[in-house]
Design an enzyme around this catalytic site. Structure first.
Site, short mmCIF file in Angstrom:
data_model
loop_
_atom_site.label_atom_id
_atom_site.label_comp_id
_atom_site.label_asym_id
_atom_site.label_seq_id
_atom_site.Cartn_x
_atom_site.Cartn_y
_atom_site.Cartn_z
N ASP A 31 0.91 -1.19 -0.08
CA ASP A 31 0.23 0.14 0.03
C ASP A 31 0.79 1.34 -0.01
O ASP A 31 1.86 1.48 0.85
CB ASP A 31 -0.79 -0.07 1.16
CG ASP A 31 -1.64 1.10 1.25
OD1 ASP A 31 -1.81 1.86 0.41
OD2 ASP A 31 -2.04 1.51 2.53
N ASN A 33 -0.39 4.45 -0.31
CA ASN A 33 -1.18 5.67 0.33
C ASN A 33 -1.86 5.74 1.60
O ASN A 33 -2.59 6.50 1.95
CB ASN A 33 -2.00 6.28 -0.81
CG ASN A 33 -3.06 5.30 -1.04
OD1 ASN A 33 -3.30 4.17 -0.51
ND2 ASN A 33 -4.09 5.70 -1.83
N ASP A 35 -4.10 3.89 2.80
CA ASP A 35 -5.51 3.43 2.87
C ASP A 35 -5.85 2.04 3.24
O ASP A 35 -6.96 1.47 3.51
CB ASP A 35 -6.50 3.98 1.90
CG ASP A 35 -6.11 2.95 0.52
OD1 ASP A 35 -5.20 2.07 0.60
OD2 ASP A 35 -6.66 3.11 -0.40
N ASP A 39 -1.88 -1.13 -3.68
CA ASP A 39 -2.23 -0.54 -5.05
C ASP A 39 -0.96 -0.49 -5.86
O ASP A 39 0.08 -0.91 -5.69
CB ASP A 39 -2.40 1.07 -4.57
CG ASP A 39 -1.67 1.59 -3.83
OD1 ASP A 39 -0.35 1.33 -3.82
OD2 ASP A 39 -1.75 2.57 -2.81
N ASP A 108 -5.28 -10.23 -15.51
CA ASP A 108 -6.09 -11.15 -15.51
C ASP A 108 -7.10 -10.87 -16.32
O ASP A 108 -7.89 -9.93 -16.60
CB ASP A 108 -6.35 -11.17 -13.83
CG ASP A 108 -6.82 -12.58 -13.33
OD1 ASP A 108 -7.57 -13.31 -13.85
OD2 ASP A 108 -6.10 -12.82 -12.22
N ASP A 208 -9.33 -16.39 -16.29
CA ASP A 208 -10.14 -17.08 -15.07
C ASP A 208 -11.26 -18.11 -15.57
O ASP A 208 -12.03 -17.77 -16.40
CB ASP A 208 -10.89 -15.71 -14.55
CG ASP A 208 -11.60 -16.01 -13.22
OD1 ASP A 208 -10.75 -16.06 -12.06
OD2 ASP A 208 -12.79 -16.13 -13.15
N GLU A 262 -7.07 -20.98 -16.52
CA GLU A 262 -7.32 -21.57 -15.26
C GLU A 262 -8.68 -22.35 -15.66
O GLU A 262 -9.76 -21.85 -16.08
CB GLU A 262 -7.98 -20.72 -14.19
CG GLU A 262 -8.09 -21.28 -12.74
CD GLU A 262 -8.91 -20.38 -12.15
OE1 GLU A 262 -9.22 -20.68 -10.82
OE2 GLU A 262 -10.16 -19.65 -12.38
N HIS A 335 -3.87 -17.13 -5.11
CA HIS A 335 -4.76 -16.20 -4.04
C HIS A 335 -6.08 -16.99 -3.62
O HIS A 335 -6.69 -16.52 -2.75
CB HIS A 335 -5.08 -14.89 -4.96
CG HIS A 335 -5.90 -15.20 -6.14
ND1 HIS A 335 -5.46 -15.78 -7.22
CD2 HIS A 335 -7.34 -15.10 -6.26
CE1 HIS A 335 -6.23 -16.11 -7.97
NE2 HIS A 335 -7.55 -15.48 -7.73
N ASP A 336 -6.19 -18.37 -4.12
CA ASP A 336 -7.17 -19.23 -3.86
C ASP A 336 -6.87 -20.22 -3.04
O ASP A 336 -7.71 -21.08 -2.55
CB ASP A 336 -8.14 -19.65 -4.98
CG ASP A 336 -8.46 -18.52 -5.95
OD1 ASP A 336 -9.02 -17.64 -5.49
OD2 ASP A 336 -8.85 -18.84 -7.26
C1 NOJ Z 1 -11.03 -18.06 -10.08
C2 NOJ Z 1 -10.33 -16.99 -9.33
O1 NOJ Z 1 -9.00 -17.38 -8.94
C3 NOJ Z 1 -11.01 -16.83 -8.05
O2 NOJ Z 1 -10.29 -15.91 -7.14
C4 NOJ Z 1 -12.32 -16.05 -8.26
O3 NOJ Z 1 -13.03 -15.96 -6.87
C5 NOJ Z 1 -13.28 -17.07 -9.08
N1 NOJ Z 1 -12.33 -17.52 -10.22
C6 NOJ Z 1 -14.44 -16.28 -9.52
O4 NOJ Z 1 -14.01 -15.28 -10.66
#
Ligand code: NOJ
Length: 559
Positions: A31, A33, A35, A39, A108, A208, A262, A335-336
């Site tokens: 980050d 700034n 908040d 960013d 993405d 995605d 993905e 991130h999942d």
């Molecule tokens: C896969 C993404 O990696 C995930 O973070 C997202 O919630 C779902 N697709 C829906 O876009």
């Protein structure tokens, strides 16, 4: 599809096969700034860091304008930047800063769905001329969804819209309506947007849930129970190859870029149909087989047993089953996913050894390795002590349903599973230093910082003689030097678990990867007399492979 690099050793060299990709989840990276939200300017501050690590490509998770029901995976406007993240001018500065250091930028691409606040959906819900069929609408009884399909986030995949007086489909959150790819106008609009980003000079797309685009006419009920019901109809749906081929031909076929799809519920054979010479113009895929390995009998909100042989089987199937011209995207984290060391290693006693063993495997396999922010310092899962601390819609929603349906009485009953599995473990702020909020922000972070930041952080990892960070750097350098690690053929060696060993062969060159995936000493069952050690996670190793491997020991030899 990228252009090929000069062929030096009889192989078709391709830049995205040789690259190491680093994934940035911008909300949690840096980050600038105060908040509390990461960013684009924050990323720019860290470009030098990325260069020092030695990575070649950045995959940037969504930074587009979004109401953030799913942290940017619900896009309101594909052509502008979310206020919290900065401006288009900041994005241009980022692209230039990366390119200055020969780092490519992959964006993405989220086109299975938009936000319900996207202009297309607002027009469609009002039934405006030309937009009626931009999404999947079905009229009918407001108390009875059109079929039994479920959302990946839990609950029905349909919501009733009072304005349109019809149901709309959302395979994710209700604020993420699915685009109707059967409509040629939708496809044309998407292609125009994709081309616009390509013209802006990007180097590719991570796509995605891209094998969900095609839904069958008539929306038949799902017959197979499970996560989620209906998937036999919308995963690899009837027109998926036609759509992906068309997307390719209309857009990135004309550019030297990389694409990684993905793909949910993907097996090797189906992957081959998407990839390679006879595929749809996709360069590589992310599959999920190794991430389902620890689901329990009750699914993902249950923790199951896994074994090293399960991993061997899955990786070997993919390594040997992909066609010559197909290519794999290799990952442990994103991130999942929770942090790999907490999941398949030992984040206490053997954090260094097990993290680096898992890294050696990632870089030892054939495919393009992806490193997720924080993985390079061995970040671990955090403790989410209450539901209020949890931010992720895909953790909150299923738990709310479990509470509503009386499956659990309180959050505390499921806390252990959340602490094991939630997507939020990947989303705690990047740990830059032992300063306030791990050096991520001067303000209040949007999600809790992992308590262990005073010990695990970039500053201390980089200043230590031995650290996960230095080991990743060594692996990145090694892969750059060793074409066999990139292109070599994979062969599994028959050694007893929990040792996992395989070779990679290119022409006369042969490399051996050997891993002890346990916290006990193990016999390697291999005797290497005159190998050259290329990398190892214990010091003082000799050039010969002794019989005993120490806990989580990993080595790569040239034979
Ligand atoms: C896969 C993404 O990696 C995930 O973070 C997202 O919630 C779902 N697709 C829906 O876009």
């Amino acid at each position: 599809m990228g252009s090929e690099i000069e062929d030096t050793a009889g192989i078709d060299r391709t830049w995205w096969k040789e690259a190491v990709v680093y994934q940035i989840y911008p909300r949690s990276f840096k980050d600038s700034n105060g908040d509390g939200v990461g960013d684009i300017s924050g990323i720019i501050e860290k470009v030098e860091y990325l260069d020092a690590l030695g990575i070649d490509v950045v995959w940037l998770c969504p930074v587009y304008d979004s109401p953030n029901a799913d942290n940017g995976y619900d896009i309101r406007d594909y052509r502008s930047i979310m206020d919290e993240m900065g401006t288009m001018a900041d994005w241009e500065r980022l692209l230039a800063a990366l390119h200055d250091r020969d780092i490519r930028l992959v964006m993405d691409l989220v086109v299975n769905h938009t936000s319900d606040e996207h202009e297309w959906f607002r027009k469609s819900r009002r039934g405006e001329d030309g937009y009626e069929d931009y999404y999947h609408w079905v009229e009918g009884d407001p108390d009875q969804p059109p079929n039994n399909w479920e959302s990946y986030f839990g609950g029905p995949a349909w919501s009733y819209d009072e304005t349109r007086e019809a149901w709309y489909l959302h395979l994710f959150d209700e604020k993420q309506p699915d685009l109707n790819w059967r409509n040629p106008d939708v496809r044309a609009d998407v292609y125009e947007m994709v081309d616009w980003w390509l013209q802006n000079g990007i180097d590719g797309f991570r796509m995605d849930v891209i094998n969900l685009l095609s839904k069958p006419e008539g929306y038949p009920d799902g017959e197979i129970e499970g996560y989620p019901t209906g998937r036999e109809h919308f995963v690899n749906g009837p027109r998926i190859h036609e759509y992906l081929r068309e997307l390719y031909e209309e857009t990135y076929a004309n550019y030297d870029v990389m694409t990684v799809g993905e793909m949910v519920d993907l097996d090797v054979e189906t992957a081959n149909a998407y990839l390679g010479e006879d595929g749809d113009g996709l360069d590589m895929v992310f599959h999920f087989d190794h991430t389902f390995i620890d689901f329990g009998p009750d699914g993902r909100w249950d923790i199951g047993e896994w074994s090293v042989s399960d991993f061997e089987e899955i990786f070997t199937e993919w390594q040997t089953g992909l066609d010559e011209t197909s290519w794999d995207g290799l990952y442990w984290e994103n991130h999942d996913q929770p942090r790999v060391v907490s999941r398949f290693g030992d984040d206490e006693q053997y954090r260094y050894e097990s993290t680096t063993m898992l890294a050696t495997l990632l870089f030892g396999l054939r495919g393009t390795p992806y490193v997720y922010q924080g993985q390079e310092i061995g970040m671990t899962n955090a403790d989410f002590e209450s539901l209020e601390a949890v931010r992720d819609v895909d953790t909150r929603r299923p738990i709310e349903i479990m509470l509503e349906e009386g499956e659990i009485d309180s959050y505390q009953q499921i806390r252990d599973v959340v602490n094991y599995r939630s997507r939020d473990h990947a989303r705690t702020p990047m740990q830059w230093s032992d300063g306030e909020n791990a050096g991520f922000t001067d303000g209040d972070p949007w999600i809790k910082v992992n308590d262990n930041y005073t010990e695990i952080n970039v500053e201390s990892a980089r200043s230590a003689d031995r650290s996960v960070w230095w080991y990743y750097r060594e692996l990145i350098d090694l892969r750059e030097d060793e074409q066999t690690l990139v292109y070599g053929e994979y062969d599994l060696l028959d050694v007893p678990d929990p040792v996992y060993a395989f070779t990679r062969t290119l022409g006369d060159d042969e490399l051996l990867v050997v891993l002890n995936w346990s916290d006990q000493e193990q016999s390697s069952s291999l005797s290497i007399e005159d190998g050259t050690l290329l990398v190892g996670n214990y010091s003082g190793i000799e050039t010969t492979l002794s019989e005993t491997l120490r806990p989580y020991e990993a080595r790569i030899y040239r034979l």
